[in-house]
Design a protein around this motif. Structure first.
Motif, PDB file in Angstrom:
ATOM      1  N   PRO A 189      44.481  41.821  38.737  1.00 27.54           N
ATOM      2  CA  PRO A 189      44.555  41.092  40.006  1.00 27.54           C
ATOM      3  C   PRO A 189      43.461  40.039  40.127  1.00 27.54           C
ATOM      4  O   PRO A 189      42.290  40.318  39.881  1.00 27.54           O
ATOM      5  CB  PRO A 189      44.386  42.197  41.057  1.00 27.54           C
ATOM      6  CG  PRO A 189      44.813  43.446  40.372  1.00 27.54           C
ATOM      7  CD  PRO A 189      44.407  43.285  38.943  1.00 27.54           C
TER       8      PRO A 189
ATOM      9  N   THR B  43      39.248  40.084  41.052  1.00 24.12           N
ATOM     10  CA  THR B  43      38.539  41.266  40.577  1.00 24.12           C
ATOM     11  C   THR B  43      37.761  40.949  39.305  1.00 24.12           C
ATOM     12  O   THR B  43      38.091  40.015  38.556  1.00 24.12           O
ATOM     13  CB  THR B  43      39.505  42.421  40.276  1.00 24.12           C
ATOM     14  OG1 THR B  43      40.417  42.031  39.236  1.00 24.12           O
ATOM     15  CG2 THR B  43      40.306  42.789  41.519  1.00 24.12           C
TER      16      THR B  43
ATOM     17  N   ARG C  37      35.536  44.790  44.717  1.00 25.98           N
ATOM     18  CA  ARG C  37      36.307  43.994  43.759  1.00 25.98           C
ATOM     19  C   ARG C  37      35.751  44.113  42.342  1.00 25.98           C
ATOM     20  O   ARG C  37      36.333  43.591  41.390  1.00 25.98           O
ATOM     21  CB  ARG C  37      36.344  42.526  44.184  1.00 25.98           C
ATOM     22  CG  ARG C  37      37.118  42.302  45.468  1.00 25.98           C
ATOM     23  CD  ARG C  37      37.408  40.841  45.707  1.00 25.98           C
ATOM     24  NE  ARG C  37      36.201  40.081  46.034  1.00 25.98           N
ATOM     25  CZ  ARG C  37      35.836  38.949  45.428  1.00 25.98           C
ATOM     26  NH1 ARG C  37      36.569  38.466  44.446  1.00 25.98           N
ATOM     27  NH2 ARG C  37      34.749  38.323  45.807  1.00 25.98           N
TER      28      ARG C  37
ATOM     29  N   GLY D 258      40.168  38.946  36.720  1.00 30.02           N
ATOM     30  CA  GLY D 258      41.608  38.951  36.931  1.00 30.02           C
ATOM     31  C   GLY D 258      42.162  37.556  37.131  1.00 30.02           C
ATOM     32  O   GLY D 258      41.488  36.690  37.700  1.00 30.02           O
TER      33      GLY D 258
ATOM     34  N   PRO E  49      47.611  38.661  43.091  1.00 26.55           N
ATOM     35  CA  PRO E  49      47.372  40.043  43.540  1.00 26.55           C
ATOM     36  C   PRO E  49      48.603  40.742  44.092  1.00 26.55           C
ATOM     37  O   PRO E  49      48.867  41.904  43.760  1.00 26.55           O
ATOM     38  CB  PRO E  49      46.288  39.882  44.614  1.00 26.55           C
ATOM     39  CG  PRO E  49      45.567  38.626  44.229  1.00 26.55           C
ATOM     40  CD  PRO E  49      46.624  37.719  43.660  1.00 26.55           C
ATOM     41  N   ASP E  50      49.373  40.054  44.923  1.00 27.45           N
ATOM     42  CA  ASP E  50      50.555  40.696  45.511  1.00 27.45           C
ATOM     43  C   ASP E  50      51.591  41.040  44.439  1.00 27.45           C
ATOM     44  O   ASP E  50      52.185  42.133  44.452  1.00 27.45           O
ATOM     45  CB  ASP E  50      51.183  39.784  46.569  1.00 27.45           C
ATOM     46  CG  ASP E  50      50.309  39.656  47.808  1.00 27.45           C
ATOM     47  OD1 ASP E  50      49.394  40.497  47.965  1.00 27.45           O
ATOM     48  OD2 ASP E  50      50.536  38.730  48.602  1.00 27.45           O
TER      49      ASP E  50
ATOM     50  N   TYR F  21      50.997  41.555  41.295  1.00 30.51           N
ATOM     51  CA  TYR F  21      50.469  42.623  40.442  1.00 30.51           C
ATOM     52  C   TYR F  21      50.641  43.992  41.120  1.00 30.51           C
ATOM     53  O   TYR F  21      51.070  44.964  40.485  1.00 30.51           O
ATOM     54  CB  TYR F  21      48.998  42.379  40.124  1.00 30.51           C
ATOM     55  CG  TYR F  21      48.466  43.317  39.058  1.00 30.51           C
ATOM     56  CD1 TYR F  21      48.461  42.944  37.721  1.00 30.51           C
ATOM     57  CD2 TYR F  21      47.976  44.584  39.383  1.00 30.51           C
ATOM     58  CE1 TYR F  21      48.000  43.797  36.729  1.00 30.51           C
ATOM     59  CE2 TYR F  21      47.521  45.449  38.410  1.00 30.51           C
ATOM     60  CZ  TYR F  21      47.529  45.050  37.089  1.00 30.51           C
ATOM     61  OH  TYR F  21      47.080  45.910  36.119  1.00 30.51           O
ATOM     62  N   ARG F  22      50.296  44.053  42.398  1.00 33.42           N
ATOM     63  CA  ARG F  22      50.427  45.324  43.136  1.00 33.42           C
ATOM     64  C   ARG F  22      51.877  45.790  43.177  1.00 33.42           C
ATOM     65  O   ARG F  22      52.172  46.981  43.014  1.00 33.42           O
ATOM     66  CB  ARG F  22      49.854  45.181  44.544  1.00 33.42           C
ATOM     67  CG  ARG F  22      48.328  45.306  44.595  1.00 33.42           C
ATOM     68  CD  ARG F  22      47.856  45.444  46.035  1.00 33.42           C
ATOM     69  NE  ARG F  22      48.082  44.217  46.792  1.00 33.42           N
ATOM     70  CZ  ARG F  22      47.199  43.235  46.891  1.00 33.42           C
ATOM     71  NH1 ARG F  22      46.022  43.340  46.270  1.00 33.42           N
ATOM     72  NH2 ARG F  22      47.460  42.157  47.601  1.00 33.42           N
TER      73      ARG F  22
END
Length: 427
Positions: free
Chosen positions: A184, A187, A337, A367, A371-372, A374-375
């Protein structure tokens, strides 16, 4: 984000460098250059660093750049970024996607793409170097910003070393580097001990005796010989490497024959080996050689096989004390993070530089994945399928917060050795 001084004071100006950094990144991504051809990138880097007050030496090891900023007494920190791109046809769909091509070392015309994120590395180090130059009142010592060519070939660092790098940088206390990875964005991850594997590519030629396909009794079939080698090599990791050690042996290429009814007289296998310590590395390479020779003898091969080692990369093994210092600095600045970097099976040649200089080093990951996305992929158990990885034609780190995070990480890590300036004594 914690505003810890002096890092917080230096990074307070991050919004002022962000616009030109993003423009620089788009331009660099759109105009990638193959290994040992990084002339445009090196020139742009050198020009900006000179404007920031650095002493700049160009053409180190070919296209490498070494920039030094002396700021009083203190430690000397070397920060490194790699500059080269890959022969990959970009498929990201970005508005600044590369459409460039080039002629590689073999004379082949190939597409070129920053498919490994080296454009991120260059942009982040350039931003960090600029911020530290703007805030010399916050730190003391010497900063060396090193921009390395040809990481993808595994010889760029070595060529810089052989080109009197030690003389050009002087006495250095620590070397630091980072890599953008499919984690992400926003991080950072550190790891003590082994981080990246050693890599050895091996070209093996085995020899047979050619004949008509209808008369196999007159031949020594190199295809069958190669097949037996491949099968037997699968036992190296499972039966000759301890379960507590990690190793990979891959046969990535086999070439033999020209026609269905012709038995050729040779076969060429290309292998890739990944290990994390020298003892295992030696064990695996010795086993490969022994197996190939034995299978050739079993097949009555008319001559000994040929072995060629190429594209060799050292293992990257982080110094414990150095990495602990970086980890503590990251925890203080990035908070939640900052985490632990998983062991990576990729390889790179950064460690050739600190090894040659006789200094400790630490190498961490940042990263670059949205992020979204990846999550969502993580929750669905589809990270491997849905998140593009380095060297993929679809690899496209999100610009932000990737650039901000990579820039901040370099500043924070460097200041763990360089800052802060001592206040003048009260009269």
């Amino acid at each position: 984000m914690n505003d810890t001084r002096p890092a917080g004071a230096v990074l307070a100006d991050l919004p002022t460098v962000r616009p030109w950094q993003e423009d620089f990144y788009r331009d660099l991504h759109q105009h990638p250059e193959l290994s040992h051809q990084e002339h445009r990138a090196a020139g742009a880097v050198a020009a900006r660093l000179r404007d920031s007050g650095y002493e700049v030496v160009e053409h180190v090891g070919g296209t490498g750049v070494v920039a030094t900023l002396r700021n009083g007494e203190g430690k000397t920190v070397l920060l490194r970024a790699d500059m080269d791109a890959l022969p990959v046809l970009e498929a990201t769909g970005l508005p600044y996607a590369s459409t460039d091509s080039a002629t590689d070392a073999t004379g082949t015309h190939v597409p070129v793409m920053h498919a490994c994120g080296h454009d991120v590395h260059v942009t982040c180090l350039l931003g960090a170097a600029t911020l530290l130059a703007l805030h010399r009142d916050e730190w003391a010592g010497t900063l060396v910003a090193l921009f390395q060519p040809a990481e993808e070939l595994g010889d760029g660092a070595r060529r810089m070393v052989e080109d009197s790098l030690a003389t050009k940088v002087g006495d250095v206390d620590v070397a630091l580097a980072q890599h953008v990875l499919p984690m992400p964005a926003g991080t950072v991850g550190t790891r003590t001990g082994p981080v990246l594997s050693a890599a050895d590519s091996l070209r093996v030629t085995v020899y047979g005796r050619g004949a008509h396909g209808s008369m196999p009794q007159a031949s020594v079939d190199p295809v069958v010989l190669a097949a037996m080698v491949v099968v037997r090599l699968q036992t190296v990791v499972s039966r000759e490497v301890a379960p507590t050690e990690t190793a990979v042996v891959t046969v990535g290429s086999i070439h033999a024959g020209t026609k269905s009814n012709v038995i050729g007289d040779s076969a060429v296998l290309e292998l890739n080996v990944r290990t994390y310590d020298e003892q295992t590395r030696t064990t695996v390479l010795d086993a490969i050689r022994r197996i190939v020779v034995a299978e050739c003898q079993a097949s009555a091969s008319p001559r000994e096989p040929d072995f060629e080692l190429f594209d060799r990369f050292p293992a990257t093994t982080n110094d414990e004390d150095t990495t602990a210092r970086v980890r503590d600095a990251f925890s203080a600045y990035f908070g939640s993070r900052a985490g632990t970097l998983p062991l990576q099976s990729a390889s790179e040649d950064f460690s050739d530089i600190p090894k040659a200089l006789g200094i400790p080093y630490s190498y961490w990951g940042i990263g670059g994945s949205a992020p979204d996305a990846y999550r969502a992929a993580e929750q669905a158990g589809r990270v491997a399928q849905d998140i593009p990885v380095n060297h993929s034609a679809a690899f496209a780190p999100v610009m932000q917060p990737t650039l901000d995070t990579g820039t901040a990480a370099l500043v924070v890590a460097a200041l763990a050795w360089l800052g802060p300036q001592e206040a003048p004594a009260t009269p």
